[in-house]
Design an enzyme around this catalytic site. Structure first.
Site, PDB file in Angstrom:
ATOM      1  N   HIS A 370      37.200  39.828  37.230  1.00  0.00           N
ATOM      2  CA  HIS A 370      36.669  38.544  36.772  1.00  0.00           C
ATOM      3  C   HIS A 370      36.169  38.624  35.332  1.00  0.00           C
ATOM      4  CE1 HIS A 370      32.877  40.403  38.126  1.00  0.00           C
ATOM      5  NE2 HIS A 370      32.273  39.587  37.318  1.00  0.00           N
ATOM      6  N   ARG A 476      39.267  28.052  39.359  1.00  0.00           N
ATOM      7  CA  ARG A 476      38.418  29.058  39.996  1.00  0.00           C
ATOM      8  C   ARG A 476      36.968  28.582  39.939  1.00  0.00           C
ATOM      9  NH1 ARG A 476      42.245  32.569  37.092  1.00  0.00           N
ATOM     10  NH2 ARG A 476      43.334  33.907  38.591  1.00  0.00           N
ATOM     11  N   ARG A 512      39.965  25.510  44.074  1.00  0.00           N
ATOM     12  CA  ARG A 512      39.786  26.541  45.094  1.00  0.00           C
ATOM     13  C   ARG A 512      38.303  26.674  45.425  1.00  0.00           C
ATOM     14  NH1 ARG A 512      41.624  32.578  43.729  1.00  0.00           N
ATOM     15  NH2 ARG A 512      39.704  32.532  42.508  1.00  0.00           N
ATOM     16  N   GLU A 611      47.023  35.574  50.677  1.00  0.00           N
ATOM     17  CA  GLU A 611      46.525  36.813  50.070  1.00  0.00           C
ATOM     18  C   GLU A 611      46.414  37.960  51.064  1.00  0.00           C
ATOM     19  OE1 GLU A 611      43.218  35.652  46.945  1.00  0.00           O
ATOM     20  OE2 GLU A 611      42.924  34.525  48.800  1.00  0.00           O
ATOM     21  N   ASN A 634      47.756  38.845  43.303  1.00  0.00           N
ATOM     22  CA  ASN A 634      46.889  39.973  42.959  1.00  0.00           C
ATOM     23  C   ASN A 634      46.287  40.605  44.206  1.00  0.00           C
ATOM     24  OD1 ASN A 634      47.498  38.965  40.470  1.00  0.00           O
ATOM     25  ND2 ASN A 634      45.412  38.524  39.858  1.00  0.00           N
ATOM     26  N   ASP A 635      45.605  39.797  45.005  1.00  0.00           N
ATOM     27  CA  ASP A 635      45.008  40.329  46.230  1.00  0.00           C
ATOM     28  C   ASP A 635      46.063  40.658  47.274  1.00  0.00           C
ATOM     29  OD1 ASP A 635      42.306  40.666  45.809  1.00  0.00           O
ATOM     30  OD2 ASP A 635      41.788  38.608  46.275  1.00  0.00           O
ATOM     31  N   ARG A 645      42.833  47.349  43.224  1.00  0.00           N
ATOM     32  CA  ARG A 645      43.382  47.085  41.891  1.00  0.00           C
ATOM     33  C   ARG A 645      42.371  47.286  40.775  1.00  0.00           C
ATOM     34  NH1 ARG A 645      42.408  41.317  40.887  1.00  0.00           N
ATOM     35  NH2 ARG A 645      41.658  40.326  42.797  1.00  0.00           N
ATOM     36  N   CYS A 682      50.051  31.732  41.883  1.00  0.00           N
ATOM     37  CA  CYS A 682      48.961  31.605  40.904  1.00  0.00           C
ATOM     38  C   CYS A 682      48.398  32.957  40.483  1.00  0.00           C
ATOM     39  CB  CYS A 682      47.835  30.724  41.453  1.00  0.00           C
ATOM     40  SG  CYS A 682      47.023  31.402  42.908  1.00  0.00           S
TER      41      CYS A 682
END
Length: 774
Positions: A370, A476, A512, A611, A634-635, A645, A682
């Site tokens: 983040h 986000r 989200r 995810e 990503n997740d 990661r 995304c």
């Protein structure tokens, strides 16, 4: 009794430090005290350099003083090195008979055969080793070992405080800093946020900051009125900064300087300074003294929120100090600087952005995702590199930061700077042409692809509109939560969401719900100690457990989305029951708002992030429940491959093109196509042009990414043939080895999309030629 007296002396050790002209003097006083109270003929301190994996003798009482800074031991070498490697005390009656004994000529320790070495540890960090030696007849007892362990424990905190109070970390770990930093000319790091910078450094470290405060010269005497004048001036400065950053970052930074202002109103803090002034202490010295105690106390806390206050306090003390002596020429700011830091809080990024920071280097190799996202939103070039020695750079060393490639040049030559500037001029001209984006995107054979923007802060909107994005594929919502000091209420969230929606009239907006946990924590919410936070109480699990938070957020979304193409998306869904519970919250909020006669969007699209691997086998069932899927790659990759990661040690195992990832994504895409629901990506895979043919080949038609990547992806889409993409996808799905996938991908990079060449062995292969090879 002697041991107890020693412990009491150590509890009052700050005066020893304050009375020491240098860290060397301080350490020498420590070993003298230890030798005296342990009734040892020799006492020595070795400090450990984690970067070099090496112990260095820093102070000794009883050995040859010329050995200081000369004797070095590898981790595990000698009895001393063994104690630190195995993190246990080691005693030996006859040193030379120990299997780890290492004879060191010229230090005159042969007469001292009874040996005791105790590791100095702070948390999980190795600090050094404390040793004591006696003649043959005086062996060390179990009581001696216990006493030395207690001393070493206290000494660890003292060394930590020393670093905090005087910024001596570089000197402690690298007495020959000039020599050890001489080879830091070029570093290859990991790009976190794109951009370029060439500017003086500012090392951000609480210890270095306090050192800066202590280096400030005080000329003349000041009084209580000077302090009160400075207090008023500091408050005005902070209020002005608060207003400026609040206007620019209204969704995240409305309270960024609140803690500073609250400290100024804290009678304990201000009163302690005034009390010292009334006792005759010069006001600048009083500010130093009180700030030192607060920083020390805050920094010791295990609570990240409290630790963050140490940075706030230091920043405040520097401002107060400068205003007392009316010196604005050397204010500790970040304007026009490349910041080199060990770790930073989200609030640090906002403060640096407000002051015009040029770039950021995270110098310890790891950074939470983040923070990278935040740097991209604030358009701060950032590179991550595992090189702690950068924290020892002298202030105002010049850094050239190429965050497009992850390259760092330390004090570059004129030739390097000139070549870099020429390359950037050419690149800027080319980029200006590339930024002329087409209003719509389609492949060469006419397949329509929609390019959407990921939005983290409202500041992203300007660039998103400039890039002609076709909507918001992911907002986000957690960033206003992460950066604040408390939960934003429904009304505050409504204002943020409404601004976002009004900025993109007529376009789809996907909000989200709160996605915290893992590497994204709320400093103001009690943090649960979890063995595996990425697998713990995070994302939808957190908000369903704390339903009041979710309800306030969903109500704000529904109210803000009146008249808009609103989609609400839930993160980290792992079961049908979980998704139904989340959807029920939306229905309940719609019913309540209708009953309350509050205007809102009564028919939002309700979708989910894909995810978690459990979704793959249930994809058809989820597709019948959801209005849309968004692939959070990503997740998804992290969970499917069991690779953290954010962990540098296993970073090479995080492989987006792993055959299991590709096949799983295709199964989810097939389910979405069968159910005729919208499918988007995304995660970072959305802007990976090598994988673009695969995504189109499995049926993805919506790609959402940070606005900065939109031109590159559009060029790749326009150059791509959908028919070719389908053929490649079939071959990729059949491949069962990573190297086979890579071979196929390397042959099919879209035409016209440049691939960045890299730097190896100190030679730049991207327009800088051999400029740094010397």
């Amino acid at each position: 009794m002697e041991h107890m007296k020693l412990l009491c002396d150590f509890s009052e050790i700050n005066w020893v430090f304050a009375d020491s002209a240098s860290i060397e003097t301080f350490l020498q006083k420590i070993v003298t005290m230890v030798a005296k109270h342990m009734q040892a003929h020799v006492s020595s301190i070795y400090l450990y350099d984690e970067a070099e994996h090496e112990l260095t003798l820093r102070a000794t009482q009883g050995l040859n003083p010329d050995a200081v800074n000369r004797v070095k031991l590898r981790l595990g070498e000698g009895i001393t090195g063994l104690a630190l490697k195995e993190l246990r005390p080691v005693t030996q009656r006859g040193g030379e008979v120990h299997p780890n004994y290492k004879a060191i000529p010229g230090i005159f320790e042969e007469n001292f055969e009874s040996f005791l070495a105790v590791p100095i540890v702070r948390g999980v960090s190795r600090v050094g080793v404390l040793t004591a030696q006696r003649v043959r007849e005086r062996n060390f007892t179990d009581e001696d070992v216990m006493a030395m362990r207690a001393i070493a424990s206290q000494l660890a905190n003292i060394l930590e405080n020393a670093k905090l109070l005087m910024g001596l970390e570089g000197k402690l770990l690298s007495p020959t800093r000039e020599e050890s930093l001489s080879d830091l000319k070029f570093l290859k790091g990991k790009k976190a946020a794109p951009g370029f910078a060439y500017a003086p450094t500012r090392v951000v470290d609480r210890g270095r900051g306090l050192s800066f405060l202590y280096r400030r010269e005080i000329q003349g005497e000041y009084g209580i009125e000077d302090f009160r004048r400075a207090l008023s001036a500091t408050e005005q400065q902070l209020s002005t900064l608060q207003t400026e950053i609040g206007e620019r970052l209204s969704d995240a930074a409305s309270l960024i300087f609140t803690s500073h202002l609250l400290i100024l109103k804290d009678r304990r803090f201000v009163g302690a300074i005034e009390e010292m002034i009334e006792e005759g202490i010069n006001p600048p010295e009083a500010v130093r003294s009180v700030a030192e105690k607060y920083v020390e106390a805050f920094s010791k806390s295990s609570d990240p929120y409290i630790k963050e206050k140490a940075s706030d306090l230091l920043d405040l003390a520097l401002r107060l100090f400068s205003n007392i002596i009316e010196d604005t020429g050397e204010v500790y700011t970040f304007r026009g600087r490349v910041v080199v830091a060990r770790d930073l809080f989200p609030s640090d990024f906002l403060r640096m952005s407000s002051e015009g920071v040029a770039g950021i280097v995270m110098a310890t190799g790891g950074v939470t995702s983040h923070l990278s996202i935040l740097a991209r939103s604030l358009r701060i070039p950032m590179v991550i590199v595992d090189e702690p020695r950068l924290l020892g750079l002298p202030e105002s060393s010049l850094l050239l930061l190429d965050a497009e490639l992850g390259n760092i040049y330390v004090n570059p030559s004129e030739e390097v700077v000139s070549a870099f500037n020429k390359r950037n001029e050419a690149r800027s001209k080319a980029d200006a042409d590339k930024l002329r984006m087409e209003p719509v995107s389609h492949t060469r054979d006419g397949v329509r692809v929609r390019l959407l923007a990921n939005i983290n802060l409202l500041t992203d909107l300007d660039l998103a509109r400039e890039m002609k994005c076709e909507g918001i594929g992911l907002y986000r919502t957690e960033f206003p939560f992460i950066i604040r000091s408390d939960f934003p209420c429904e009304e505050e969230q409504y204002v943020v969401y409404r601004k976002l929606i009004e900025a993109c009239p007529g376009k789809p907006i996907t909000l989200r719900t709160l996605d915290i946990g893992g590497d994204k924590v709320l400093s103001y919410f009690p943090r649960i100690r979890e063995q595996n936070p990425f697998l713990g109480l995070r994302s939808i699990r957190f908000t369903l457990k704390h339903k009041d938070i979710l309800v306030a957020q969903v109500r704000a979304m529904l109210r803000a989305g009146k008249g808009a193409d609103l989609r609400i998306m839930f993160p980290m869904i792992s079961s049908i029951e979980e998704f139904r519970r989340a959807k029920d919250v939306v229905r309940e909020c719609i019913a309540d708002l209708t009953k309350e006669k509050v205007e809102h969007n009564s028919k939002p699209g309700i979708g989910m992030m894909v995810e978690v691997p459990s979704v793959v086998d249930l994809a058809d069932d989820f597709a019948r429940q959801a209005d849309f899927f968004s692939l959070g790659t990503n997740d998804f990759i992290q969970y499917l491959l069991a690779v953290d990661r954010t962990n540098e040690k296993v970073g090479d195992l995080y492989i987006p093109h792993h055959p299991a990832v590709l096949r799983s994504l295709k199964r989810v895409a097939d389910a979405a196509l069968r159910a005729d629901i919208e499918l988007s990506v995304c995660g970072d895979m959305a802007h990976d042009v090598r994988l673009l043919p695969f995504l189109l080949g499995i049926g993805v038609r919506h790609l959402s990414m940070a606005p900065v990547y939109l031109p590159k992806v559009q060029r790749a889409v326009l150059d791509l043939s959908y028919q070719d993409a389908g053929e490649l996808t079939g071959a990729l799905i059949r491949a069962n080895e990573v190297r086979e996938v890579e071979r196929l991908l390397d042959k099919t990079v879209p035409r016209g999309v440049p691939t960045s060449r890299v730097v190896e062995a100190g030679v730049v292969h991207d327009g800088l030629s051999n400029a740094v090879s010397g």
